[in-house]
Design an enzyme around this catalytic site. Structure first.
Site, PDB file in Angstrom:
ATOM      1  N   ARG A 140       3.648  11.030 -12.571  1.00 54.07           N
ATOM      2  CA  ARG A 140       4.605  10.555 -11.558  1.00 54.07           C
ATOM      3  C   ARG A 140       5.903  11.052 -11.872  1.00 54.07           C
ATOM      4  NH1 ARG A 140       8.272   9.227  -8.618  1.00 54.07           N
ATOM      5  NH2 ARG A 140       8.618   7.446  -7.787  1.00 54.07           N
ATOM      6  N   ASP A 165      -0.888   5.543  -0.287  1.00 54.44           N
ATOM      7  CA  ASP A 165       0.050   4.475   0.137  1.00 54.44           C
ATOM      8  C   ASP A 165      -0.347   3.951   1.516  1.00 54.44           C
ATOM      9  OD1 ASP A 165       2.183   2.631  -1.496  1.00 54.44           O
ATOM     10  OD2 ASP A 165       2.488   2.893   0.797  1.00 54.44           O
ATOM     11  N   ARG A 222      -4.245  -1.731  -7.270  1.00 59.30           N
ATOM     12  CA  ARG A 222      -3.082  -0.762  -7.955  1.00 59.30           C
ATOM     13  C   ARG A 222      -3.447  -0.323  -9.299  1.00 59.30           C
ATOM     14  NH1 ARG A 222       2.323  -1.414  -5.742  1.00 59.30           N
ATOM     15  NH2 ARG A 222       1.930  -1.491  -3.739  1.00 59.30           N
ATOM     16  N   TYR A 242       6.877  -3.223   7.857  1.00 53.28           N
ATOM     17  CA  TYR A 242       7.873  -2.332   7.181  1.00 53.28           C
ATOM     18  C   TYR A 242       8.369  -1.305   8.106  1.00 53.28           C
ATOM     19  CZ  TYR A 242       5.902  -3.823   2.436  1.00 53.28           C
ATOM     20  OH  TYR A 242       5.499  -4.539   1.480  1.00 53.28           O
ATOM     21  N   ARG A 263       2.140   2.077 -12.503  1.00 52.45           N
ATOM     22  CA  ARG A 263       3.111   2.440 -13.703  1.00 52.45           C
ATOM     23  C   ARG A 263       2.568   1.785 -14.864  1.00 52.45           C
ATOM     24  NH1 ARG A 263       7.456   0.371  -9.379  1.00 52.45           N
ATOM     25  NH2 ARG A 263       5.422  -0.479  -8.663  1.00 52.45           N
TER      26      ARG A 263
END
Ligand code: CP3
Length: 344
Positions: free
Chosen positions: A39, A76, A26, A151, A30
């Site tokens: 973003r 992703d 990652r 998921y 962020r």
């Protein structure tokens, strides 16, 4: 030395390099102000993933800042369920949401449109390779079928993946079919990434740690073994890193059973055990991401312990899981300097 002098590829071929090459899971994300800016301009998270131009930009941001030895494609693991029309969305502050899938939904899955849907991602791979320094490796990735399935079944993240575990016990045939579909599509997707310029690929099984021994063999090992066999049958030079978070003792046979070239280690893996695993081949990891948030001596001591235990064998320095949004970018500067300053 690999043809293009990419250190991570050399380590994946079994070489020991001191100081070890590094990248961070990652690493584009962020915690970086430049990521937050791109973003915000992109609109939704998936818009960012499907814009070859913006995905290239955010992939390169941590390379410009820190000069990591590898870039990882910005995308992703949930783009595959998105391509399978499971209505994936990322809601602010909630993580991913999908339409929960049932037995009928699984039987109706069609992979026909997936490659087309993922074309912008593959285009990004080519663009990123073109923009990267020659010596920087490019990593592609996908989610492991078990983690992606968790998921798809729950329709969101859960703390223990109870919905997917329950579904697998109640509907073993439909569940096995879901894993098969995901394994086949993931293998094709990884081959496309390799053909577009990825030097190696990582398979993320972030939820391997919630599985019992038998389920680990059926849901984590077998589908990943299928993916790796399929990729290597078609692209024998391809290198694969498999990251089964929380797998603990089960990592002992994981490399051999899956055919992975390197195994990723989370921070709960004891370093003595990690050194044992390294006797069988390259390892990657395993600094606790919270040490990067803490900084200072907590950061330094964590780095030094890994280098001392694993620095004399084939190692790709990394975190034990993704860097978190609250990490201070200056702590990453400190991490890179400390790892790079640590020649044997
Ligand atoms: O490593 C990288 O820099 C490449 C990009 C990358 C992302 N997700 C970007 C992302 C990679 C390799 C992933 C993998 C991924 N995605 C995994 C496996 C690794 C892991 O962390 O366990 C999983 C389980 C996912 C699914 C996912 N995507 C979740 C659960 C979330 C929400 C939680 C969170 O961290 O926000 C995402 C969103 C996501 N994927 C973000 C990023 C940068 C944050 C979304 C945003 O920017 O708004």
């Amino acid at each position: 030395m690999s043809a293009k002098n990419r250190k991570i590829v050399d380590v994946l071929n079994g070489k020991t390099i001191s100081p070890p090459p590094l990248w961070l899971m990652r690493q584009a994300g962020r915690y970086l102000p430049e990521y937050r800016q791109t973003r915000a301009a992109a609109g939704s998270f998936l818009d960012l993933c499907y814009s070859p131009e913006l995905a290239t930009e955010v992939t390169l941001q941590p390379i410009r800042r820190y000069g990591f030895d590898a870039a990882i494609l910005f995308s992703d693991i949930l783009v595959i369920p998105d391509a399978l029309e499971r209505n994936v969305r990322f809601e602010e502050g909630h993580g991913p949401r999908l339409d929960p899938i049932d037995v009928d939904g699984i039987l109706a899955l069609k992979g026909d449109g997936v490659a087309d849907h993922l074309k912008p991602v593959i285009e990004a791979v080519g663009r990123i390779r073109g923009a990267l320094p020659e010596e920087t490796a490019l990593l592609g990735f996908c989610g492991a079928p078990w983690t992606v399935a968790t998921y798809m079944i729950a329709g969101h993240g859960t703390p223990d993946q109870a919905p997917a575990r329950l579904f697998a016990y109640r509907e073993p045939r439909a569940f096995a079919h879901l894993l098969d579909v995901l394994a086949e599509l993931s293998a094709d997707y990884l081959v496309a990434q390799i053909d577009a310029g990825a030097d190696a690929v990582q398979i993320f099984d972030s939820w391997a740690g919630v599985l019992g021994e038998r389920e680990f063999a059926d849901f984590a090992v077998r589908p990943v073994q299928k993916i790796i066999a399929s990729v290597k049958a078609r692209r024998p030079q391809a290198k694969v890193i498999a990251f089964a978070k929380g797998a603990g003792l089960l990592l002992k046979s994981y490399r051999q059973q899956t055919g992975a070239d390197a195994i990723g280690l989370d921070w709960s893996v004891p370093l003595s055990f990690a050194a044992d695993l390294q006797k069988d081949g390259p390892v990657q990891g395993n600094l606790d991401p919270m040490r990067v948030v803490a900084g200072g001596t907590a950061l330094d001591e964590g780095i030094d312990a890994i280098l001392q235990a694993l620095g004399n064998g084939p190692l790709i320095f990394n975190l034990g899981h993704g860097i978190t949004p609250q990490a201070d970018p200056d702590n990453v500067t400190r991490l890179v300097a400390r790892v790079r300053g640590a020649a044997r």
